[in-house]
Design a protein around this motif. Structure first.
Motif, mmCIF file in Angstrom:
data_model
loop_
_atom_site.group_PDB
_atom_site.id
_atom_site.type_symbol
_atom_site.label_atom_id
_atom_site.label_comp_id
_atom_site.label_asym_id
_atom_site.label_seq_id
_atom_site.Cartn_x
_atom_site.Cartn_y
_atom_site.Cartn_z
ATOM 1 N N GLY A 281 76.288 73.762 75.999
ATOM 2 C CA GLY A 281 75.618 74.453 77.086
ATOM 3 C C GLY A 281 74.457 75.253 76.536
ATOM 4 O O GLY A 281 74.150 75.176 75.355
ATOM 5 N N VAL B 167 81.996 82.435 81.873
ATOM 6 C CA VAL B 167 81.157 81.263 81.617
ATOM 7 C C VAL B 167 81.996 79.992 81.544
ATOM 8 O O VAL B 167 81.669 78.969 82.133
ATOM 9 N N GLN C 297 84.036 79.449 85.206
ATOM 10 C CA GLN C 297 83.274 79.285 86.437
ATOM 11 C C GLN C 297 82.127 78.303 86.313
ATOM 12 O O GLN C 297 81.652 77.774 87.306
ATOM 13 N N VAL C 298 81.633 78.094 85.104
ATOM 14 C CA VAL C 298 80.464 77.234 84.951
ATOM 15 C C VAL C 298 80.792 75.939 84.226
ATOM 16 O O VAL C 298 80.466 74.857 84.695
ATOM 17 N N ARG C 299 81.461 76.046 83.072
ATOM 18 C CA ARG C 299 81.659 74.831 82.288
ATOM 19 C C ARG C 299 82.856 74.016 82.739
ATOM 20 O O ARG C 299 82.806 72.783 82.719
ATOM 21 N N LEU D 128 72.266 79.445 84.644
ATOM 22 C CA LEU D 128 73.307 80.348 85.136
ATOM 23 C C LEU D 128 74.050 80.983 83.967
ATOM 24 O O LEU D 128 74.375 82.173 83.993
ATOM 25 N N GLU D 129 74.282 80.208 82.935
ATOM 26 C CA GLU D 129 74.995 80.744 81.775
ATOM 27 C C GLU D 129 74.208 81.874 81.126
ATOM 28 O O GLU D 129 74.768 82.903 80.761
ATOM 29 N N LEU E 15 74.599 84.985 83.122
ATOM 30 C CA LEU E 15 75.910 85.614 82.993
ATOM 31 C C LEU E 15 76.052 86.319 81.653
ATOM 32 O O LEU E 15 76.551 87.438 81.572
ATOM 33 N N LEU E 16 75.595 85.652 80.590
ATOM 34 C CA LEU E 16 75.770 86.240 79.261
ATOM 35 C C LEU E 16 74.875 87.462 79.066
ATOM 36 O O LEU E 16 75.162 88.304 78.227
ATOM 37 N N HIS F 59 76.689 81.005 93.949
ATOM 38 C CA HIS F 59 77.697 80.495 93.027
ATOM 39 C C HIS F 59 78.789 81.546 92.822
ATOM 40 O O HIS F 59 78.483 82.722 92.652
ATOM 41 N N PRO F 60 80.069 81.125 92.843
ATOM 42 C CA PRO F 60 81.160 82.091 92.681
ATOM 43 C C PRO F 60 81.086 82.885 91.376
ATOM 44 O O PRO F 60 81.622 83.986 91.297
ATOM 45 N N ALA F 61 80.411 82.317 90.358
ATOM 46 C CA ALA F 61 80.310 83.056 89.097
ATOM 47 C C ALA F 61 79.563 84.371 89.292
ATOM 48 O O ALA F 61 79.839 85.365 88.610
#
Lengths: 340, 283
Positions: free
Chosen positions: A36, A60, A63-65, B204-205, B208-209, B234-236
């Protein structure tokens, strides 16, 4: 016809192929979770899976990967299985959901449902829209080119459906009021798993499971069908029921898949062909093998898409087309050689 | 001429305001942001045409004012009959038309996209000089500066981390108007460290990070579905806001900061409000 001389180790021990494919899927799934924008190590990934989702890594990974990996698995499985079933039913090596127009009609159904705002109110409307589109396509195709489908008729019917569905999808997107819609044609016709969420997994899964259940049970009938329709009927198989199951199963599995990811082609074409020699050309064994093989192939493609350095992420369908088109050329050449 | 008469003439010349005979009277604008600046500076009678986007309330906060002004789609056939004496164009969009107009000898002034509030002051003054409306421009800028000073947080206070997220994952980094507005509101733009330039896609990652305290969603048409907008729900993102520490999520209509103008202040007010809520420890 049978090539049992080549792979006796695989053919005579059916469990081995399944075990190998499952191991491959597990490995690819773990790799998929580590790949990612921010590369994570395996330990971090495993930690993230079990962490609470308010922890950043957990967020991460979960919810994403994880949704992305699960979807690649599910959609690959659906496409591989549908391809094997369609090839068995139509007794044609070129049958697959993309080529016959089922995927693009599913995309049309999903687009109509999504951009009209219907799926915002009722989430399951999205996969149902895709399923309806795929159902109409497969039913129409079977009516046009079903029984003694020569390759030409099949391809022509597929081209007609693909062109029509693509044009109508583009029209629907252009008529939308939202300025982004017109540019989203690329997602729908080329497919992508970027930015998907667990919600997408949950709305597609029940329909896919139903589709898999229908398709995995037609194995014996396809075995009989490969000997000819009359032989199959005399052996006691109800062909109409078999056809209905395959049409419904394909529509459910492929429709739900396309509604969530867009059209991803060629997986259903390549996987059955690659695995057919390994299962002794038996349609019954090809079905579960193609399911696993499709999952592995799409996982690998999705990993590759994230590893290829490019500004914005490559569309998944582009990669499968890059693999599938040469394969298709090879098929054409082989068919020509056989005909000469 | 007797000296007395000469004095009368000189007196008359000093008392009567000079008519700006060279100020353009038929101004055509080919860019949404120049539409905005033009409407702020000159009377409607002097505007020959604005872009069609100005009539859309989803894009333009001034759409009410633009209702009775003729619109154009950047096409040469629409512009030539208007016999414009000044044409305002952006750096993108309607390029073939602009090149053709320049070749035909029309007066075309290009305006780059505004990249900061200071840049806005420069561009507004430049347009004011072109249209002979310097007085009104100075009035507007003085009002802008006064309100910005009122909203500015005290020096030395905390600057919470914020990220802007718009459809398809676009965010605003260094060198963008949005970034400057965040700075005026006392926030730290976390997108700068993520290497995306003035406007670029943020995964998106990566968002978030970066773990922002303030998530700023810039939306165009929230009521009309588009796949690119799904990402904003997005739920994240919801899970991110559940993380420990004060967190806020606000939505700013993208039209407030797409073009520099009075609506920038609305954006800064929202941002300052969110910052105050964060520092007060609200969730």
């Amino acid at each position: 016809m049978p090539a049992s001389g080549y792979w006796p180790a695989m053919i005579d021990h059916p469990g081995r192929l399944s075990a190998l494919l499952l191991a491959l899927i597990l490995t690819l799934a773990l790799v998929s979770l580590t790949v990612g924008r921010a590369p994570l190590s395996l330990w971090q990934v495993l930690g993230g899976i079990v962490a609470r989702d308010t922890d950043l890594l957990g967020l991460v990974v979960q919810q994403v990967r994880l949704p992305r990996t699960l979807l690649a698995l599910m959609i690959g499985a659906s496409l591989g299985l549908a391809g094997a079933a369609l090839q068995g039913l139509l007794r044609n090596p070129l049958a697959e959901p993309g080529l016959i127009g089922a995927s693009s009609c599913a995309a049309l159904g999903a687009v109509l449902v999504f951009y009209s705002g219907l799926s915002a109110q009722f989430a399951l409307a999205l996969p149902l829209g895709g399923i309806t589109g795929a159902l109409l396509a497969v039913a129409l195709l079977y009516a046009l080119a079903g029984r003694d489908s020569g390759t030409l008729t099949l391809i022509l019917a597929g081209v007609a459906l693909n062109s029509l569905a693509g044009a109508l999808t583009s029209l629907a997107l252009n008529l939308s009021d939202n300025p982004y819609a017109a540019y989203e044609i690329f997602f729908w016709l080329l497919g992508s798993l970027a930015d998907r969420s667990l919600e997408h997994v949950l709305i597609a899964l029940p329909f896919m499971l139903l589709g898999w259940a229908l398709l995995l049970t037609v194995g014996r009938a396809l075995d009989a069908l490969s000997l000819g329709e009359d032989v199959a009927t005399s052996l006691g198989f109800h062909l109409a029921a078999v056809r209905l199951r395959i049409v419904l199963g394909t529509a459910l599995a492929v429709g739900a898949a396309v509604a969530v990811s867009g059209v991803i082609g060629f997986v259903g074409l390549i996987v059955p062909h690659l695995l057919r020699p390994l299962v002794g050309q038996q349609p019954r064994r090809l079905l579960p093998a193609s399911t696993l093989g499709g999952a592995a192939l799409l996982l690998a493609a999705d990993i590759a898409v994230r590893l290829i350095p490019s500004g914005s992420e490559l569309m998944l369908g582009v990669l499968t087309a890059l693999l599938g088109a040469p394969f298709f050329f090879w098929l054409v050449l082989r068919t020509r050689r056989l005909l000469l | 001429m007797t000296p007395f008469r000469a004095c009368l003439v000189i007196l008359a010349m000093l008392l009567i305001e000079p008519v700006q005979a060279d100020a353009p009277q038929r101004i055509v604008s080919l860019n949404l942001c120049t539409d905005a600046m033009l409407l702020e500076l000159v009377d409607k009678e002097r505007i020959a045409s604005l872009t069609y986007l100005s009539r859309d309330p989803g894009y333009a906060t001034w759409s009410g004012q633009a209702r009775d002004i003729p619109i154009n789609h950047g096409l040469i056939e629409e512009i030539l009959p208007l016999a414009p004496d000044l044409i305002l164009a952006g750096s993108f969009g309607a390029r073939p038309t602009v090149q053709l107009l320049e070749r035909l000898g029309y007066r075309v002034e290009r305006f780059e996209a505004v990249t900061s509030v200071a840049d806005y002051r420069t561009e507004l003054r430049r347009l004011a000089d072109l249209t002979g409306s310097r007085a009104r421009a100075e009035q507007l800028l003085e009002r802008l500066d006064r309100r910005l000073a009122a909203l500015r947080p005290a020096t030395g206070t905390l600057r919470p981390g914020a990220i802007v997220f718009q459809a398809n994952g676009f965010s605003a980094g260094a060198g963008s108007l949005i970034d400057d507005l965040l700075r005026h509101a006392g926030l730290t733009n976390l997108a700068i460290g993520l290497g995306i330039g003035p406007a670029g896609r943020l995964g998106l990652e990566s968002l978030l990070l970066a773990d922002p305290q303030l998530l700023i969603i810039g939306e165009y048409r929230p009521d009309e579905p588009a796949r690119g907008q799904q990402l904003l729900h997005h739920p994240a993102l919801a899970a991110l806001l559940e993380r420990p520490g004060p967190r806020q999520r606000i939505t700013i209509p993208a039209r407030w900061w797409n073009c520099a103008g009075a609506s920038m202040l609305s954006a800064v007010e929202e941002l300052v409000g969110a910052r105050q809520r964060l520092l007060a420890g609200d969730d």
